[in-house]
Design a protein around this motif. Structure first.
Motif, PDB file in Angstrom:
ATOM      1  N   ASN A  84       0.829  -1.211   0.000  1.00  0.00           N
ATOM      2  CA  ASN A  84       0.000   0.000   0.000  1.00  0.00           C
ATOM      3  C   ASN A  84       0.863   1.260   0.000  1.00  0.00           C
ATOM      4  O   ASN A  84       0.531   2.258  -0.658  1.00  0.00           O
ATOM      5  N   ILE A  85       1.955   1.210   0.747  1.00  0.00           N
ATOM      6  CA  ILE A  85       2.863   2.358   0.806  1.00  0.00           C
ATOM      7  C   ILE A  85       3.479   2.617  -0.565  1.00  0.00           C
ATOM      8  O   ILE A  85       3.564   3.760  -1.028  1.00  0.00           O
ATOM      9  N   ARG A  92       1.526   9.382  -5.697  1.00  0.00           N
ATOM     10  CA  ARG A  92       1.947  10.751  -5.375  1.00  0.00           C
ATOM     11  C   ARG A  92       2.926  11.295  -6.405  1.00  0.00           C
ATOM     12  O   ARG A  92       2.901  12.486  -6.735  1.00  0.00           O
ATOM     13  N   ILE A  93       3.805  10.419  -6.912  1.00  0.00           N
ATOM     14  CA  ILE A  93       4.756  10.861  -7.940  1.00  0.00           C
ATOM     15  C   ILE A  93       4.004  11.271  -9.204  1.00  0.00           C
ATOM     16  O   ILE A  93       4.302  12.300  -9.816  1.00  0.00           O
ATOM     17  N   ILE A  94       3.016  10.446  -9.578  1.00  0.00           N
ATOM     18  CA  ILE A  94       2.220  10.745 -10.775  1.00  0.00           C
ATOM     19  C   ILE A  94       1.504  12.083 -10.621  1.00  0.00           C
ATOM     20  O   ILE A  94       1.275  12.802 -11.605  1.00  0.00           O
ATOM     21  N   GLY A 162       4.276   5.541 -15.462  1.00  0.00           N
ATOM     22  CA  GLY A 162       5.047   6.782 -15.551  1.00  0.00           C
ATOM     23  C   GLY A 162       6.504   6.454 -15.785  1.00  0.00           C
ATOM     24  O   GLY A 162       6.896   5.284 -15.836  1.00  0.00           O
ATOM     25  N   GLY A 163       7.334   7.494 -15.935  1.00  0.00           N
ATOM     26  CA  GLY A 163       8.736   7.248 -16.236  1.00  0.00           C
ATOM     27  C   GLY A 163       8.912   7.004 -17.724  1.00  0.00           C
ATOM     28  O   GLY A 163       8.047   7.343 -18.535  1.00  0.00           O
ATOM     29  N   VAL A 164      10.033   6.397 -18.096  1.00  0.00           N
ATOM     30  CA  VAL A 164      10.332   6.174 -19.517  1.00  0.00           C
ATOM     31  C   VAL A 164      10.983   4.811 -19.719  1.00  0.00           C
ATOM     32  O   VAL A 164      11.473   4.188 -18.776  1.00  0.00           O
ATOM     33  N   LEU A 177       8.556   4.216 -13.693  1.00  0.00           N
ATOM     34  CA  LEU A 177       8.470   4.453 -12.246  1.00  0.00           C
ATOM     35  C   LEU A 177       8.254   3.159 -11.481  1.00  0.00           C
ATOM     36  O   LEU A 177       8.786   2.975 -10.387  1.00  0.00           O
ATOM     37  N   GLU A 178       7.462   2.245 -12.075  1.00  0.00           N
ATOM     38  CA  GLU A 178       7.203   0.972 -11.408  1.00  0.00           C
ATOM     39  C   GLU A 178       8.504   0.213 -11.145  1.00  0.00           C
ATOM     40  O   GLU A 178       8.739  -0.305 -10.048  1.00  0.00           O
TER      41      GLU A 178
END
Length: 202
Positions: A84-85, A92-94, A162-164, A177-178
Motif C-alpha cells: 500500500n505504501i 503521489r509521484i504521478i 510513468g517514467g520512460v 516508475l514501477e
C-alpha cells in the motif's frame, strides 16, 4: 492486535486445553479410588502420567500451530502495508506538479542514456509536457556531457504508469516508475519493517 497480545492469547488457549485434560484425569482417578482396589496407587500414577504427557503434547501442538498461523498473518499484514505504501508513493509521484515531475523524468533519462541517440518510449497516459521540446533541452545537456544528444520520442506508447523506457533497436532499458521503485523495494522493506513492526514484537 499486537504480537504481544497474540502470544498471550496462544498461551491462554493452550493452558485451557491442558487444564481440561488434567481435570478429566482427576475425574477418572476419583472413580478408580471408589473401587478400593489394591492397585489404586499404581493405576493412579499410570493415569496421571498418561494424561500429563497427553496434556503437554497437546499444549505444545497448540502453541506451535498458533504461532505459525500468527506469524503467517503478521507477514501477510506487513506485505499488505508495504504494498500500500509503494502504491501510494507511485500515485503521489504521478500527481507531482509539472516542474517537479519533469525534473524527475529528466534525471531518469540522463542517468540511463548511454550514447545519446536512443529512442524514448512513454506511457499511454503520459503528460503532453513530455514532448520533443522537452527532449531537445535534455539533448543539449547530453551534448555538454560529450554524448550525441539525438534522443527522439517514439510514437508508440507502452503500458507503463510513468517514467520512460529507453531503447536502441531491440535493446531497451526500463526506467519506468514501477521498475525504479521496485529496485528500491528490498531496501525500503527492511527500513519499513524496522520502523513499523519492531516495536510490536517486543
Amino acid at each position: 492486535m499486537s504480537l504481544k497480545d497474540i502470544k498471550e492469547k496462544i498461551l491462554l488457549d493452550a493452558s485451557q486445553v491442558k487444564n481440561r485434560i488434567w481435570e478429566d484425569a482427576k475425574i477418572k482417578i476419583e472413580g478408580i479410588k471408589k473401587t478400593e482396589s489394591k492397585e489404586n496407587e499404581t493405576i493412579e500414577y499410570s493415569i496421571l502420567e498418561k494424561y500429563r504427557q497427553e496434556a503437554e503434547l497437546k499444549e505444545k501442538k497448540i502453541i506451535t500451530e498458533a504461532r505459525l498461523n500468527a506469524k503467517k498473518d503478521l507477514l501477510s499484514e506487513k506485505q499488505t502495508i508495504i504494498n500500500n505504501i509503494f502504491s501510494e508513493t507511485l500515485k503521489r509521484i504521478i500527481e507531482f506538479d509539472d516542474k517537479k515531475y519533469l525534473s524527475l523524468i529528466e534525471n531518469l533519462i540522463l542517468e540511463n542514456v548511454e550514447i545519446g541517440d536512443e529512442t524514448i518510449y512513454l506511457g499511454n497516459q503520459e503528460r503532453d509536457s513530455i514532448n520533443q521540446e522537452f527532449i531537445a533541452k535534455i539533448n543539449g545537456k547530453l551534448k555538454k556531457q560529450s554524448k550525441r544528444g539525438e534522443l527522439t520520442i517514439s510514437k508508440n506508447r507502452l503500458p507503463i504508469v510513468g517514467g520512460v523506457i529507453i531503447g536502441t533497436g531491440q535493446i531497451k532499458k526500463n526506467a519506468s516508475l514501477e521498475v525504479v521503485l521496485e529496485k528500491t523495494k528490498d531496501e525500503m522493506e527492511t527500513r519499513l519493517n524496522h520502523f513499523l513492526f519492531d516495536m510490536t514484537e517486543e
